[in-house]
Design a protein around this motif. Structure first.
Motif, PDB file in Angstrom:
ATOM      1  N   GLU A  58       0.808  -1.220   0.000  1.00 22.82           N
ATOM      2  CA  GLU A  58       0.000   0.000   0.000  1.00 22.82           C
ATOM      3  C   GLU A  58       0.840   1.268   0.000  1.00 22.82           C
ATOM      4  O   GLU A  58       0.397   2.310  -0.510  1.00 22.82           O
ATOM      5  CB  GLU A  58      -0.914   0.025   1.236  1.00 22.82           C
ATOM      6  N   LEU A  59       2.024   1.187   0.578  1.00 23.35           N
ATOM      7  CA  LEU A  59       2.739   2.426   0.914  1.00 23.35           C
ATOM      8  C   LEU A  59       4.151   2.554   0.350  1.00 23.35           C
ATOM      9  O   LEU A  59       4.876   3.452   0.747  1.00 23.35           O
ATOM     10  CB  LEU A  59       2.817   2.581   2.443  1.00 23.35           C
ATOM     11  N   LYS A  60       4.547   1.683  -0.585  1.00 25.78           N
ATOM     12  CA  LYS A  60       5.952   1.725  -1.003  1.00 25.78           C
ATOM     13  C   LYS A  60       6.168   2.014  -2.478  1.00 25.78           C
ATOM     14  O   LYS A  60       7.311   2.109  -2.931  1.00 25.78           O
ATOM     15  CB  LYS A  60       6.634   0.405  -0.639  1.00 25.78           C
ATOM     16  N   SER A  61       5.161   2.196  -3.269  1.00 25.80           N
ATOM     17  CA  SER A  61       5.381   2.390  -4.705  1.00 25.80           C
ATOM     18  C   SER A  61       5.880   3.799  -5.012  1.00 25.80           C
ATOM     19  O   SER A  61       5.599   4.754  -4.281  1.00 25.80           O
ATOM     20  CB  SER A  61       4.089   2.120  -5.473  1.00 25.80           C
ATOM     21  N   GLU A  71       4.370  10.338  -7.624  1.00 30.25           N
ATOM     22  CA  GLU A  71       3.730   9.872  -6.397  1.00 30.25           C
ATOM     23  C   GLU A  71       4.670   8.906  -5.682  1.00 30.25           C
ATOM     24  O   GLU A  71       5.082   7.882  -6.248  1.00 30.25           O
ATOM     25  CB  GLU A  71       2.401   9.193  -6.723  1.00 30.25           C
ATOM     26  N   GLY A  73       5.375   6.576  -2.283  1.00 32.57           N
ATOM     27  CA  GLY A  73       4.867   5.949  -1.080  1.00 32.57           C
ATOM     28  C   GLY A  73       5.798   6.228   0.081  1.00 32.57           C
ATOM     29  O   GLY A  73       7.027   6.155  -0.065  1.00 32.57           O
ATOM     30  N   SER A  76       8.819   4.047   1.090  1.00 31.82           N
ATOM     31  CA  SER A  76       9.985   3.968   0.214  1.00 31.82           C
ATOM     32  C   SER A  76      11.225   4.361   1.002  1.00 31.82           C
ATOM     33  O   SER A  76      11.248   5.410   1.651  1.00 31.82           O
ATOM     34  CB  SER A  76       9.824   4.903  -0.987  1.00 31.82           C
ATOM     35  N   GLU A 144      -9.253  11.022   3.752  1.00 27.08           N
ATOM     36  CA  GLU A 144      -7.984  11.600   3.317  1.00 27.08           C
ATOM     37  C   GLU A 144      -8.058  13.120   3.237  1.00 27.08           C
ATOM     38  O   GLU A 144      -9.110  13.695   2.968  1.00 27.08           O
ATOM     39  CB  GLU A 144      -7.592  11.054   1.939  1.00 27.08           C
ATOM     40  N   ARG A 146      -5.244  16.565   2.008  1.00 25.29           N
ATOM     41  CA  ARG A 146      -3.974  16.924   1.386  1.00 25.29           C
ATOM     42  C   ARG A 146      -3.411  18.172   2.058  1.00 25.29           C
ATOM     43  O   ARG A 146      -4.131  19.163   2.244  1.00 25.29           O
ATOM     44  CB  ARG A 146      -4.138  17.155  -0.116  1.00 25.29           C
ATOM     45  N   VAL A 168       0.200   8.733   3.724  1.00 29.65           N
ATOM     46  CA  VAL A 168       0.046   7.610   2.795  1.00 29.65           C
ATOM     47  C   VAL A 168       0.636   7.890   1.414  1.00 29.65           C
ATOM     48  O   VAL A 168       0.785   6.962   0.610  1.00 29.65           O
ATOM     49  CB  VAL A 168      -1.436   7.195   2.659  1.00 29.65           C
ATOM     50  N   LYS A 169       0.959   9.134   1.123  1.00 34.18           N
ATOM     51  CA  LYS A 169       1.539   9.435  -0.188  1.00 34.18           C
ATOM     52  C   LYS A 169       2.186  10.820  -0.161  1.00 34.18           C
ATOM     53  O   LYS A 169       1.709  11.726   0.533  1.00 34.18           O
ATOM     54  CB  LYS A 169       0.466   9.392  -1.273  1.00 34.18           C
ATOM     55  N   ILE A 171       3.154  13.650  -2.974  1.00 35.75           N
ATOM     56  CA  ILE A 171       2.937  13.987  -4.385  1.00 35.75           C
ATOM     57  C   ILE A 171       3.806  15.187  -4.758  1.00 35.75           C
ATOM     58  O   ILE A 171       3.818  16.208  -4.050  1.00 35.75           O
ATOM     59  CB  ILE A 171       1.463  14.315  -4.659  1.00 35.75           C
TER      60      ILE A 171
END
Length: 293
Positions: A58-61, A71, A73, A76, A144, A146, A168-169, A171
């Motif tokens: 869910e959180l590493k891409s 984007e 994660g 990472s 969520e 931002r 969670v991300k 950007i």
């Protein structure tokens, strides 16, 4: 060696949020390079942990969105960011910054999410993310939201993240990096495995003939209590011939910064670094963009 009261391994982001709601004293742990040190030093002795280490799916891409946004994660690792093809092709300056965090072992375990969630001004990724106008995507019980990185840092060690929320991300909007080249300089007492005495990240968008600094973005770590941009310097040199911009940017940046004296360096020395390294960072960023400097 480590006084840990309990540890819960979350199975999903939603599961981690529920665990944090159930325990108001719980601490999130990912790579552990910050949290475990605090436990060992006794600052978090006996704490309960909620581990998100296994939430890589869910959180590493690290991906390029259809609209061109980068984007990232938060799980990472620094190494993931540095060697990501997406980062190398879109925002290589961020990979340069993460490659200067600690040593190889830390870069293989420490996460970019942890680096920005700890709220520390010396975080190597933070000044570059500031220059890139990153947006932090946070998820909690209410859904969520931002947060522009300009509003993320609330004070020393404090960020806009509630106890029962997770980052969670990250950007990086396309318009914040497209056409820019950048350079990050970390000044530290040692050449490796040390935190920054000062960090400087500079991005520049050059004119078509490579003679003019059309737009300049400049950000610092350890030049104040939190990572920061220098609007005075950006306004002063954007639109100038690149040589003049390099000459002027350091003095202009002094209007915005407010470094402190610590055992690593005096305020006066950090001000000298701000003035000198700002010009060096802009020069190298412009060189990468094709300017003859």
């Amino acid at each position: 060696m480590y006084d840990i009261g309990s540890i819960y391994s979350a199975t999903s982001v939603a599961d981690a949020i529920r665990a944090l709601q159930a325990d108001p004293a719980a601490v999130v742990i990912a790579g552990g390079t910050d949290v475990l040190i605090k436990i060992r030093e006794g600052k978090l002795a006996g704490c309960s942990l909620v581990s998100i280490h296994e939430l890589g799916e869910e959180l590493k891409s690290i991906a390029l969105a259809d609209n061109g946004d980068v984007e990232i994660g938060p799980l990472s690792t620094f190494r993931d960011v540095t060697f990501s093809d997406v980062i190398r092709q879109s925002v290589p300056v961020l990979g340069e910054a993460t490659d200067q965090a600690g040593g190889p072992q830390l870069r293989a375990a420490g996460t970019i999410g942890g680096n920005v969630c700890n709220g520390i001004t010396s975080a190597d990724s933070a000044s570059t993310l500031m220059a890139l106008d990153a947006v932090m995507v946070v998820r909690g019980p209410a859904g969520e939201r931002r947060v522009p990185i300009s509003q993320w840092y609330k004070g020393v060690g404090k960020v806009d993240l509630a106890h029962d929320e997770l980052l969670v991300k990250i950007i990086i909007p396309r318009e914040s990096y497209a056409g820019f080249t950048g350079h990050y300089i970390k000044y530290a007492q040692r050449s490796a495995m040390d935190i920054a005495t000062l960090g400087v990240s500079c991005l520049v968008k050059l004119s078509a003939d490579k003679q003019t600094a059309e737009t300049v973005k400049l950000a610092f770590g350890v030049a104040g209590p939190v990572p920061m941009r220098s609007p005075a310097a950006e306004a002063a040199v954007s639109g100038l011939p690149i040589g003049q911009a390099i000459e002027d940017i350091g003095k202009a940046a002094l209007q915005d910064v407010n470094p402190r004296t610590s055992w690593r360096a005096s305020r006066e020395f950090r001000l000298q670094l701000v003035e000198e390294l700002s010009g060096r960072a802009l020069r190298e960023a412009a060189r990468k963009g094709g300017a003859q400097v």
